[in-house]
Each structure stands twice: as structure tokens, then as C-alpha cells.
Design a protein around this motif. Structure first.
Motif, PDB file in Angstrom:
ATOM      1  N   LEU A 197      -2.685   4.367  39.352  1.00 27.41           N
ATOM      2  CA  LEU A 197      -2.106   4.440  40.512  1.00 27.41           C
ATOM      3  C   LEU A 197      -0.963   4.561  41.331  1.00 27.41           C
ATOM      4  O   LEU A 197      -0.652   4.474  42.552  1.00 27.41           O
ATOM      5  CB  LEU A 197      -2.878   2.862  40.762  1.00 27.41           C
ATOM      6  CG  LEU A 197      -4.267   2.987  40.414  1.00 27.41           C
ATOM      7  CD1 LEU A 197      -4.761   0.895  40.698  1.00 27.41           C
ATOM      8  CD2 LEU A 197      -5.131   2.990  41.918  1.00 27.41           C
ATOM      9  N   ASP A 198       0.199   4.500  40.752  1.00 25.09           N
ATOM     10  CA  ASP A 198       1.162   5.084  41.203  1.00 25.09           C
ATOM     11  C   ASP A 198       1.736   6.592  41.368  1.00 25.09           C
ATOM     12  O   ASP A 198       2.380   6.459  41.687  1.00 25.09           O
ATOM     13  CB  ASP A 198       2.516   4.795  39.901  1.00 25.09           C
ATOM     14  CG  ASP A 198       3.318   4.505  39.709  1.00 25.09           C
ATOM     15  OD1 ASP A 198       4.489   4.148  41.414  1.00 25.09           O
ATOM     16  OD2 ASP A 198       4.872   4.773  39.448  1.00 25.09           O
ATOM     17  N   SER A 199       0.863   7.122  41.410  1.00 23.34           N
ATOM     18  CA  SER A 199       0.564   7.959  41.742  1.00 23.34           C
ATOM     19  C   SER A 199       0.021   8.489  42.967  1.00 23.34           C
ATOM     20  O   SER A 199      -1.245   8.077  43.217  1.00 23.34           O
ATOM     21  CB  SER A 199       0.036   9.567  40.405  1.00 23.34           C
ATOM     22  OG  SER A 199       0.158  10.595  41.618  1.00 23.34           O
ATOM     23  N   PRO A 200       0.664   8.966  44.126  1.00 26.31           N
ATOM     24  CA  PRO A 200       0.149   9.270  45.339  1.00 26.31           C
ATOM     25  C   PRO A 200      -0.924  10.380  45.717  1.00 26.31           C
ATOM     26  O   PRO A 200      -1.991  10.163  46.193  1.00 26.31           O
ATOM     27  CB  PRO A 200       1.750   9.434  46.544  1.00 26.31           C
ATOM     28  CG  PRO A 200       2.499   9.069  45.869  1.00 26.31           C
ATOM     29  CD  PRO A 200       2.176   9.149  44.537  1.00 26.31           C
ATOM     30  N   PHE A 201      -0.862  11.618  44.397  1.00 26.07           N
ATOM     31  CA  PHE A 201      -0.996  12.211  44.238  1.00 26.07           C
ATOM     32  C   PHE A 201      -2.952  11.896  43.853  1.00 26.07           C
ATOM     33  O   PHE A 201      -3.775  12.199  44.664  1.00 26.07           O
ATOM     34  CB  PHE A 201      -0.734  13.247  43.385  1.00 26.07           C
ATOM     35  CG  PHE A 201      -2.077  14.519  42.802  1.00 26.07           C
ATOM     36  CD1 PHE A 201      -1.867  15.821  44.002  1.00 26.07           C
ATOM     37  CD2 PHE A 201      -2.279  14.095  42.024  1.00 26.07           C
ATOM     38  CE1 PHE A 201      -3.622  16.640  43.572  1.00 26.07           C
ATOM     39  CE2 PHE A 201      -3.180  15.646  41.108  1.00 26.07           C
ATOM     40  CZ  PHE A 201      -3.430  16.833  42.310  1.00 26.07           C
ATOM     41  N   ARG A 202      -2.469  11.269  42.947  1.00 28.58           N
ATOM     42  CA  ARG A 202      -4.177  10.745  42.355  1.00 28.58           C
ATOM     43  C   ARG A 202      -4.099   9.900  43.298  1.00 28.58           C
ATOM     44  O   ARG A 202      -5.570  10.118  43.454  1.00 28.58           O
ATOM     45  CB  ARG A 202      -3.730   9.585  40.998  1.00 28.58           C
ATOM     46  CG  ARG A 202      -3.175  10.708  40.334  1.00 28.58           C
ATOM     47  CD  ARG A 202      -3.273   9.957  38.693  1.00 28.58           C
ATOM     48  NE  ARG A 202      -2.865  10.707  37.386  1.00 28.58           N
ATOM     49  CZ  ARG A 202      -0.923  10.182  37.618  1.00 28.58           C
ATOM     50  NH1 ARG A 202      -0.547   9.443  37.599  1.00 28.58           N
ATOM     51  NH2 ARG A 202      -0.456  11.032  36.572  1.00 28.58           N
ATOM     52  N   VAL A 203      -4.037   9.101  43.545  1.00 31.01           N
ATOM     53  CA  VAL A 203      -4.538   7.905  44.890  1.00 31.01           C
ATOM     54  C   VAL A 203      -5.413   9.275  46.461  1.00 31.01           C
ATOM     55  O   VAL A 203      -6.597   8.153  46.166  1.00 31.01           O
ATOM     56  CB  VAL A 203      -3.335   6.694  45.673  1.00 31.01           C
ATOM     57  CG1 VAL A 203      -3.709   6.297  47.240  1.00 31.01           C
ATOM     58  CG2 VAL A 203      -3.014   6.257  44.430  1.00 31.01           C
ATOM     59  N   LYS A 204      -4.583   9.829  46.519  1.00 33.26           N
ATOM     60  CA  LYS A 204      -5.345  10.975  47.011  1.00 33.26           C
ATOM     61  C   LYS A 204      -6.410  11.708  46.704  1.00 33.26           C
ATOM     62  O   LYS A 204      -7.275  11.367  47.821  1.00 33.26           O
ATOM     63  CB  LYS A 204      -4.356  12.058  48.301  1.00 33.26           C
ATOM     64  CG  LYS A 204      -4.674  12.224  48.800  1.00 33.26           C
ATOM     65  CD  LYS A 204      -3.488  13.988  49.588  1.00 33.26           C
ATOM     66  CE  LYS A 204      -2.399  12.870  50.303  1.00 33.26           C
ATOM     67  NZ  LYS A 204      -1.651  13.731  50.809  1.00 33.26           N
ATOM     68  N   ARG A 205      -6.781  11.780  45.692  1.00 30.98           N
ATOM     69  CA  ARG A 205      -7.690  12.060  44.717  1.00 30.98           C
ATOM     70  C   ARG A 205      -8.611  11.161  45.000  1.00 30.98           C
ATOM     71  O   ARG A 205      -9.593  11.636  45.099  1.00 30.98           O
ATOM     72  CB  ARG A 205      -7.386  13.195  43.421  1.00 30.98           C
ATOM     73  CG  ARG A 205      -6.317  14.036  44.053  1.00 30.98           C
ATOM     74  CD  ARG A 205      -6.821  14.974  43.837  1.00 30.98           C
ATOM     75  NE  ARG A 205      -8.345  15.602  43.384  1.00 30.98           N
ATOM     76  CZ  ARG A 205      -8.628  15.985  42.351  1.00 30.98           C
ATOM     77  NH1 ARG A 205      -7.490  16.649  41.970  1.00 30.98           N
ATOM     78  NH2 ARG A 205      -9.317  16.142  42.107  1.00 30.98           N
TER      79      ARG A 205
END
Length: 99
Positions: free
Chosen positions: A64-72
Motif C-alpha cells: 500500500l506504500d506504492s501510489p502505482f499499486r493503489v491506483k491499480r
């Protein structure tokens, strides 16, 4: 594919190559707040077993630290399903340790 998607992917890959990166607790918490606006995440967060993972589990917080993963997670039901599998895998690991 959109160019922004490719750039986000490259940035995420470069970030995962660097093991020296520490978790940004504020960013993780803000991502959880952002995801908590979505019904499917609210249902997960309402369950204590998952809520504990969001707070204490390093792998989940790292994810959950990754903005990329959260956007996905916001945009893709397949990614949401994979995230749920990751949560359940981490729950199973926790149960094995407590036995």
C-alpha cells in the motif's frame, strides 16, 4: 497502453529493486484513507482480521506504500482480487506462526 501507465510501471519497478527504501507511514495511511472511500475496501476494512493486517503487516503496508499499486486497486477488479489473495496469504502465515 498509456504512457503514464508505462512510466508508473517503470518507477514502481525501480522502487522495488531498491531494498533500502523504508515505508512512508503517512503515505500508507493516506492510501488506506483514499481506498476506504471505495465500497469493496470498506467491506475489507470492516473485518478486524484484515484491518489488523493493514496496520501491522509489513508486506501489506509495503504494497500500500506504492501510489502505482493503489491506483491499480482503485481501477482494476483483477488487482483487487489479487490483493485479497495477498491478504488471505498473509493471514494464513500469521495463523501458522501462532500455532
Amino acid at each position: 497502453m498509456r504512457l503514464s501507465y508505462i512510466i508508473d510501471l517503470i518507477i514502481a519497478m525501480m522502487g522495488s529493486m531498491s531494498n533500502q527504501r523504508t515505508l512512508d507511514t503517512r503515505r500508507v495511511d493516506s492510501h488506506i484513507e483514499k481506498l476506504n472511500q471505495l465500497v469493496w475496501f470498506q467491506q475489507l476494512f470492516a473485518e478486524e482480521k484484515y484491518r489488523k493486517l493493514f496496520i501491522t503487516n509489513y508486506k501489506i503496508r509495503h504494497y500500500l506504500d506504492s501510489p502505482f499499486r493503489v491506483k491499480r486497486l482503485e481501477n482494476s477488479t483483477k488487482t483487487q482480487e489479487r490483493f485479497l489473495k495477498l491478504l488471505n496469504k498473509q493471514l494464513a502465515k500469521g495463523r501458522k506462526r501462532s500455532i
